[in-house]
Design a protein around this motif. Structure first.
Motif, PDB file in Angstrom:
ATOM      1  N   TRP A 237       0.617  -0.908  -0.187  1.00 41.36           N
ATOM      2  CA  TRP A 237       0.027   0.038   0.133  1.00 41.36           C
ATOM      3  C   TRP A 237       0.957   1.390   0.051  1.00 41.36           C
ATOM      4  CZ3 TRP A 237      -0.853   4.653   2.691  1.00 41.36           C
ATOM      5  CH2 TRP A 237      -2.455   5.204   2.394  1.00 41.36           C
ATOM      6  N   ALA A 238       1.333   1.233   0.833  1.00 44.46           N
ATOM      7  CA  ALA A 238       2.911   2.457   0.976  1.00 44.46           C
ATOM      8  C   ALA A 238       3.605   2.925  -0.648  1.00 44.46           C
ATOM      9  CB  ALA A 238       4.069   2.650   2.009  1.00 44.46           C
ATOM     10  N   ARG A 239       4.071   1.574  -1.026  1.00 44.40           N
ATOM     11  CA  ARG A 239       4.347   1.706  -2.514  1.00 44.40           C
ATOM     12  C   ARG A 239       3.612   2.744  -3.350  1.00 44.40           C
ATOM     13  NH1 ARG A 239       7.278  -3.810  -0.969  1.00 44.40           N
ATOM     14  NH2 ARG A 239       5.486  -4.614  -2.482  1.00 44.40           N
ATOM     15  N   ALA A 240       2.310   1.577  -3.650  1.00 42.22           N
ATOM     16  CA  ALA A 240       1.393   2.204  -4.239  1.00 42.22           C
ATOM     17  C   ALA A 240       0.938   4.178  -4.485  1.00 42.22           C
ATOM     18  CB  ALA A 240      -0.009   1.068  -4.174  1.00 42.22           C
ATOM     19  N   SER A 241       0.811   4.117  -3.115  1.00 38.93           N
ATOM     20  CA  SER A 241       0.634   5.164  -2.742  1.00 38.93           C
ATOM     21  C   SER A 241       1.618   6.220  -3.062  1.00 38.93           C
ATOM     22  CB  SER A 241       0.557   5.394  -0.781  1.00 38.93           C
ATOM     23  OG  SER A 241      -0.309   4.636  -1.036  1.00 38.93           O
ATOM     24  N   ARG A 242       2.836   6.495  -2.740  1.00 36.05           N
ATOM     25  CA  ARG A 242       4.370   6.666  -3.659  1.00 36.05           C
ATOM     26  C   ARG A 242       4.263   6.913  -4.584  1.00 36.05           C
ATOM     27  NH1 ARG A 242       7.560   4.262  -0.828  1.00 36.05           N
ATOM     28  NH2 ARG A 242       7.855   2.740  -2.467  1.00 36.05           N
ATOM     29  N   ASP A 243       3.460   6.046  -4.983  1.00 35.11           N
ATOM     30  CA  ASP A 243       3.840   6.310  -7.040  1.00 35.11           C
ATOM     31  C   ASP A 243       2.427   6.843  -7.688  1.00 35.11           C
ATOM     32  OD1 ASP A 243       5.952   4.312  -7.053  1.00 35.11           O
ATOM     33  OD2 ASP A 243       4.885   2.166  -7.595  1.00 35.11           O
ATOM     34  N   PHE A 244       1.626   7.042  -6.940  1.00 33.59           N
ATOM     35  CA  PHE A 244       0.017   7.833  -6.732  1.00 33.59           C
ATOM     36  C   PHE A 244       0.841   9.121  -7.173  1.00 33.59           C
ATOM     37  CE2 PHE A 244      -4.023   9.886  -5.955  1.00 33.59           C
ATOM     38  CZ  PHE A 244      -4.520   9.692  -7.093  1.00 33.59           C
ATOM     39  N   ILE A 245       1.640   9.450  -6.100  1.00 34.06           N
ATOM     40  CA  ILE A 245       1.191  10.505  -5.146  1.00 34.06           C
ATOM     41  C   ILE A 245       2.345  11.157  -6.694  1.00 34.06           C
ATOM     42  CG2 ILE A 245       2.271  12.285  -3.376  1.00 34.06           C
ATOM     43  CD1 ILE A 245       1.769   9.971  -1.868  1.00 34.06           C
ATOM     44  N   GLU A 246       3.440  10.775  -6.838  1.00 34.64           N
ATOM     45  CA  GLU A 246       4.320  11.054  -7.922  1.00 34.64           C
ATOM     46  C   GLU A 246       3.979  11.473  -9.223  1.00 34.64           C
ATOM     47  OE1 GLU A 246       7.874   8.323  -7.324  1.00 34.64           O
ATOM     48  OE2 GLU A 246       8.351   8.108  -6.209  1.00 34.64           O
ATOM     49  N   ALA A 247       3.628  10.037  -9.221  1.00 31.34           N
ATOM     50  CA  ALA A 247       2.232  10.853 -11.099  1.00 31.34           C
ATOM     51  C   ALA A 247       1.849  12.063 -10.272  1.00 31.34           C
ATOM     52  CB  ALA A 247       1.404   8.916 -11.210  1.00 31.34           C
ATOM     53  N   LEU A 248       0.922  12.312  -9.845  1.00 30.47           N
ATOM     54  CA  LEU A 248       0.270  13.427  -9.544  1.00 30.47           C
ATOM     55  C   LEU A 248       1.033  15.207  -9.525  1.00 30.47           C
ATOM     56  CD1 LEU A 248      -2.289  12.690  -6.619  1.00 30.47           C
ATOM     57  CD2 LEU A 248      -3.005  12.483  -9.129  1.00 30.47           C
ATOM     58  N   ALA A 249       2.656  14.347  -9.083  1.00 32.07           N
ATOM     59  CA  ALA A 249       3.810  15.202  -8.807  1.00 32.07           C
ATOM     60  C   ALA A 249       4.217  16.023  -9.946  1.00 32.07           C
ATOM     61  CB  ALA A 249       4.585  14.958  -8.219  1.00 32.07           C
ATOM     62  N   GLU A 250       3.969  15.242 -10.929  1.00 36.26           N
ATOM     63  CA  GLU A 250       4.723  14.930 -12.349  1.00 36.26           C
ATOM     64  C   GLU A 250       4.377  16.085 -13.280  1.00 36.26           C
ATOM     65  OE1 GLU A 250       5.225  10.974 -14.274  1.00 36.26           O
ATOM     66  OE2 GLU A 250       7.173  11.319 -12.369  1.00 36.26           O
ATOM     67  N   GLY A 251       2.389  15.783 -13.051  1.00 36.96           N
ATOM     68  CA  GLY A 251       1.231  16.727 -14.154  1.00 36.96           C
ATOM     69  C   GLY A 251       0.957  18.111 -13.410  1.00 36.96           C
ATOM     70  N   ALA A 252       1.567  18.574 -11.870  1.00 33.51           N
ATOM     71  CA  ALA A 252       1.640  18.936 -11.541  1.00 33.51           C
ATOM     72  C   ALA A 252       2.440  20.282 -11.429  1.00 33.51           C
ATOM     73  CB  ALA A 252       0.708  19.140  -9.615  1.00 33.51           C
ATOM     74  N   GLN A 253       2.430  22.246 -11.246  1.00 38.65           N
ATOM     75  CA  GLN A 253       3.444  22.796 -10.681  1.00 38.65           C
ATOM     76  C   GLN A 253       3.020  23.449  -9.505  1.00 38.65           C
ATOM     77  OE1 GLN A 253       1.509  26.176 -13.066  1.00 38.65           O
ATOM     78  NE2 GLN A 253       2.773  25.217 -14.983  1.00 38.65           N
ATOM     79  N   ILE A 254       3.951  22.606  -8.857  1.00 40.38           N
ATOM     80  CA  ILE A 254       4.470  23.513  -7.456  1.00 40.38           C
ATOM     81  C   ILE A 254       6.299  24.139  -7.205  1.00 40.38           C
ATOM     82  CG2 ILE A 254       5.036  21.874  -5.476  1.00 40.38           C
ATOM     83  CD1 ILE A 254       4.005  19.889  -6.494  1.00 40.38           C
ATOM     84  N   THR A 255       5.536  24.712  -6.570  1.00 47.93           N
ATOM     85  CA  THR A 255       6.588  26.146  -6.084  1.00 47.93           C
ATOM     86  C   THR A 255       6.753  25.796  -4.780  1.00 47.93           C
ATOM     87  OG1 THR A 255       5.273  28.028  -6.528  1.00 47.93           O
ATOM     88  CG2 THR A 255       6.234  27.546  -7.817  1.00 47.93           C
ATOM     89  N   GLY A 256       8.100  26.409  -4.223  1.00 46.98           N
ATOM     90  CA  GLY A 256       8.174  26.571  -2.709  1.00 46.98           C
ATOM     91  C   GLY A 256       8.211  25.290  -1.840  1.00 46.98           C
ATOM     92  N   ALA A 257       8.021  24.866  -2.112  1.00 41.99           N
ATOM     93  CA  ALA A 257       8.253  22.810  -1.204  1.00 41.99           C
ATOM     94  C   ALA A 257       8.544  22.148  -2.468  1.00 41.99           C
ATOM     95  CB  ALA A 257       6.932  22.621  -1.539  1.00 41.99           C
ATOM     96  N   SER A 258       9.961  20.836  -2.308  1.00 40.56           N
ATOM     97  CA  SER A 258       9.946  20.265  -2.734  1.00 40.56           C
ATOM     98  C   SER A 258       9.094  18.047  -2.006  1.00 40.56           C
ATOM     99  CB  SER A 258      11.596  19.464  -2.471  1.00 40.56           C
ATOM    100  OG  SER A 258      11.899  18.299  -2.976  1.00 40.56           O
ATOM    101  N   LEU A 259       8.887  17.517  -3.361  1.00 41.31           N
ATOM    102  CA  LEU A 259       8.292  16.138  -2.081  1.00 41.31           C
ATOM    103  C   LEU A 259      10.140  15.342  -2.718  1.00 41.31           C
ATOM    104  CD1 LEU A 259       4.923  16.194  -4.607  1.00 41.31           C
ATOM    105  CD2 LEU A 259       5.902  16.844  -2.853  1.00 41.31           C
ATOM    106  N   GLU A 260      11.329  15.700  -2.631  1.00 43.67           N
ATOM    107  CA  GLU A 260      12.540  14.523  -2.965  1.00 43.67           C
ATOM    108  C   GLU A 260      11.830  14.377  -1.202  1.00 43.67           C
ATOM    109  OE1 GLU A 260      14.127  12.977  -5.019  1.00 43.67           O
ATOM    110  OE2 GLU A 260      12.281  13.752  -6.445  1.00 43.67           O
ATOM    111  N   PRO A 261      12.782  13.168  -0.442  1.00 38.85           N
ATOM    112  CA  PRO A 261      12.995  13.030   0.691  1.00 38.85           C
ATOM    113  C   PRO A 261      13.867  13.858   1.590  1.00 38.85           C
ATOM    114  CG  PRO A 261      13.443  10.418  -0.825  1.00 38.85           C
ATOM    115  CD  PRO A 261      13.044  12.049  -1.665  1.00 38.85           C
ATOM    116  N   ILE A 262      13.276  14.134   2.910  1.00 38.98           N
ATOM    117  CA  ILE A 262      14.118  15.446   3.517  1.00 38.98           C
ATOM    118  C   ILE A 262      15.008  14.366   4.571  1.00 38.98           C
ATOM    119  CG2 ILE A 262      14.160  17.540   4.627  1.00 38.98           C
ATOM    120  CD1 ILE A 262      11.342  17.995   3.227  1.00 38.98           C
TER     121      ILE A 262
END
Length: 262
Positions: A237-262
């Motif tokens: 479930w964690a892997r699938a959630s991570r992959d889904f979020i990454e797919a959403l992020a690829e098609g999004a415009q995000i500024t001021g935050a990074s989705l890379e592991p901190i």
């Protein structure tokens, strides 16, 4: 100039006050508060992405009661509904579970058991005078024992614990059954051994005797199968959630935050 940039996800600005509040939930070194801020910004950026996708799919929320007095928020229910709809988790098979167990069966062990007796000289450790007096008393009891476990039960009659009625015997204890400062010496004491010095816990000073120990045993496959299956399901479930979020992020415009592991 703002200390941190605005966080914007697909033209939706996340208020700085919301990030500051979220930062309270994230650990960071005391001298590096920016790490907590970045973790909070990332968490809220992901949450915003998920809520935007839930709204795009016109999902509705149906908050569940998670525990007595604890009900999901509308946002939590929407995110749960989204993940339920979007994620396809392959079922964990018997072969998967057995293969995970076979990698190292020694990982799956029963907890050790310690048969323990003690003598307590009670005090409030926060009260220096009281703590010192109880410590002196405990050391005097230990000196009278002089390493002789046979006289332990008699000395326990002066204990401040109700176990004094049974010679200080506490019965069998496992990990987590007592406070950490009491448990720690049990892991290194030999059978029949006593602590060479009194041990201070939140309850006072203890003289501890380990009467016997039952070492941890490797558990049979059938005993640990449910636990392994549950762990594999959570990991999937964690892997699938991570992959889904990454797919959403690829098609999004995000500024001021990074989705890379901190």
């Amino acid at each position: 100039m703002a200390l941190f940039p605005d966080v914007i996800v697909n033209n939706e600005t996340i208020p700085s006050a919301a990030i500051a509040a979220e930062a309270q939930n994230h650990e960071a070194p005391k001298d590096k508060p920016g790490i907590a801020w970045r973790k909070a910004a990332q968490a809220l950026a992901i949450r915003t992405l998920l809520l935007q996708e839930a709204n795009r799919r016109a999902l509705t929320s149906d908050p569940l009661e998670l525990a007595p007095g604890r009900v999901e928020t509308e946002d939590e229910a929407l995110i749960r509904a989204l993940l339920d709809e979007a994620l396809t988790i392959p079922p964990v098979t018997e072969e998967d579970v057995r293969a995970e167990w076979a990698r190292d069966p020694d990982r799956f062990r029963s907890a050790p058991l310690w048969d323990v007796s003690h003598i307590l000289c009670a005090c409030d450790p926060r009260n220096q005078d009281e703590c010192a007096a109880a410590g002196t008393r405990a050391r005097a009891v230990l000196a009278r024992l002089d390493g002789d476990p046979k006289s332990f039960a008699a000395a326990a009659r002066d204990s401040d614990c109700g176990s004094k009625a049974s010679g200080g015997h506490l019965g069998q204890l496992g990990p987590g059954d007592t406070v950490p400062e009491f448990e720690a010496p049990l892991r290194s004491l030999p059978e029949g051994g006593m602590t060479p010095e009194p041990v201070l816990s939140r309850h006072g000073w203890h003289i501890i005797r380990l009467n016997a120990t039952a070492p941890a045993q490797v558990l049979p496959y059938e005993a640990v199968r449910p636990k392994i299956a549950q762990a594999l399901e959570k990991a999937a479930w964690a892997r699938a959630s991570r992959d889904f979020i990454e797919a959403l992020a690829e098609g999004a415009q995000i500024t001021g935050a990074s989705l890379e592991p901190i």
